[in-house]
Design an enzyme around this catalytic site. Structure first.
Site, short mmCIF file in Angstrom:
data_model
loop_
_atom_site.label_atom_id
_atom_site.label_comp_id
_atom_site.label_asym_id
_atom_site.label_seq_id
_atom_site.Cartn_x
_atom_site.Cartn_y
_atom_site.Cartn_z
N LYS A 1 2.92 11.36 6.85
CA LYS A 1 2.11 11.16 8.06
C LYS A 1 2.69 11.86 9.29
CE LYS A 1 -0.29 7.02 6.48
NZ LYS A 1 -1.51 7.73 6.05
N ASP B 174 9.58 2.95 1.72
CA ASP B 174 8.39 3.72 2.05
C ASP B 174 8.17 3.61 3.55
OD1 ASP B 174 5.84 4.67 2.59
OD2 ASP B 174 4.92 3.75 0.83
N PHE C 153 0.86 -1.18 0.00
CA PHE C 153 0.00 0.00 0.00
C PHE C 153 0.90 1.23 0.00
CE2 PHE C 153 -2.35 3.53 1.73
CZ PHE C 153 -3.50 3.49 0.96
#
Length: 403
Positions: free
Chosen positions: A257, A228, A143
């Protein structure tokens, strides 16, 4: 039963917003630390932390003060002009990552797209791959976002179906399988893009030695290793970066984030001069990327991470979390628990319902979690949570699973 004010707010949202999410039936009005309060005045323990965007808790005073001070000065210049927070942000983030250059964006998906573009251009300009043939290898169950390019290399049909035609140039291999990865690396491969821990897939931790093996393979074959760390990075696993658990430093970090502290969206690609130096003015950009407000908040995040306090808390409380969850496995309520640091994926036995049903029952008991892939719930509280509050939430989880 949903109360009137909550039902009214949900109905208004359902009537006038695209239904691209299926939220739990709670309407949050305020939040502080590890707790949220809804429009009815009910309090809930947040064990999701905005998918790690809220690593430092809701309403963290240091971050709010940094944002408030910057709001009074200047919030946006666009990259058409310099501003006085940009240089410090890039310098300090590069130092935190032990890298050379920073390319700031806003959302995690934008940062992933930026990394994809950088890897392709590096492949053509530096490695010498023929134009149009650059290949990036990714893992199944990944994801990395939901843009059209990113869903092109997703194996999640819910995220992918109906959005073709898909972007070419990607190869998908099983996560954690080094031999499968090595088998598809060729002269056109420019990068391997991986999550050090797969978050959306259910907090999947790769086998020991996998990340180190990827690092060795990519270095030997002149391929970029792009990590990531949007969810796994910035303290969540007990280290600043999850790659550190195997002593690995990738060629490229993709961050987001928690970099914005849950206050503003901040993301970045951090790498070397060789990689990010391929961009020339006009080839890539973002009006809001690296804006003064974002830089002010992110600078405070970096300062907080430099203390090591939050990494230490994630380690200590993470050991406690996994120690409390482990006995649930095999008793008929939980099939498996995975994770690292203050991050866990809990596979619910079908006899106890779906992940969504367990999340709804926890909601009724004042605890907020989120399900994924049907049978799994994720636990990722703010790193600032107290042990007492964490235990309170885990007691409710045990009660829900035992009922």
């Amino acid at each position: 039963m949903t109360s009137t004010e909550t039902a009214r707010a949900i109905a208004a949202a359902d009537a006038h917003s695209a239904h691209n999410y299926h939220p739990l039936p709670v309407v949050v009005a305020t939040a502080e630390g590890s707790w949220m309060t809804d429009v009815e005045g009910r309090r809930y323990l947040d064990l999701l932390a905005g998918y790690s965007a809220l690593n430092f808790g809701h309403g963290n005073r240091r971050l709010l003060d940094a944002a408030a001070a910057q709001l009074e000065r200047v919030t946006l210049t666009s990259r058409a002009f310099h501003h006085d927070r940009f240089g410090a942000f890039c310098t300090q983030l590069a130092e935190l990552c032990a890298m050379e250059l920073v390319l700031p964006m806003n959302t995690g998906a934008e940062a992933v797209e930026t990394a994809v573009k950088a890897a392709r251009k590096w492949g053509y300009q530096v490695k010498g791959v023929p134009d149009g043939r650059a290949k990036i290898i990714v893992a199944d169950n990944n994801f990395h976002g939901r843009t059209t390019t990113i869903v092109s290399f997703s194996t999640d049909e819910e995220a992918r179906a109906g959005f073709g035609p898909y972007t070419p140039g990607f190869a998908i291999v099983p996560y954690g399988d080094l031999a499968a990865l090595e088998a598809v690396v060729d002269e056109d491969t420019v990068a391997v893009l991986l999550e050090p821990i797969q978050g959306e897939a259910g907090v999947l931790v790769p086998p020991p030695g996998y990340l180190a093996g990827v690092r060795e393979l990519t270095r030997d074959r002149k391929v970029l290793f792009i990590a990531d760390e949007i969810q796994s990075g910035l303290g969540r696993t007990g280290r600043t970066f999850a790659c550190e658990h195997e002593g690995v430093v990738p060629d490229v970090y993709v961050l987001g984030k928690a970099l914005g502290g849950g206050v503003v969206p901040v993301s970045a690609v951090v790498s070397s001069q060789e990689v990010l130096g391929v961009f020339a003015p006009g080839e890539h950009g973002s009006t809001f990327g690296g804006n003064p407000l974002a830089c002010a908040v992110a600078l405070e995040v970096i300062a907080m991470l430099r203390t090591g306090e939050f990494q230490a808390r994630a380690t200590e409380l993470g050991e406690h979390l996994h120690g409390e969850l482990a006995p649930l496995v095999g008793g008929g309520a939980v099939d498996a628990v995975r994770g690292r640091g203050l991050w866990a994926g809990v596979d619910i036995h079908p006899s106890r319902g779906t992940g969504r049903e367990v999340a709804e029952r926890l909601l009724a008991h004042g605890v907020l979690v989120k399900d994924t892939h049907g049978a799994t719930i994720r636990i990722a509280p703010p790193l600032t949570i107290s042990k007492e509050d964490l235990d309170w939430g885990l007691d409710r989880l045990r009660g829900v699973l035992g009922g």
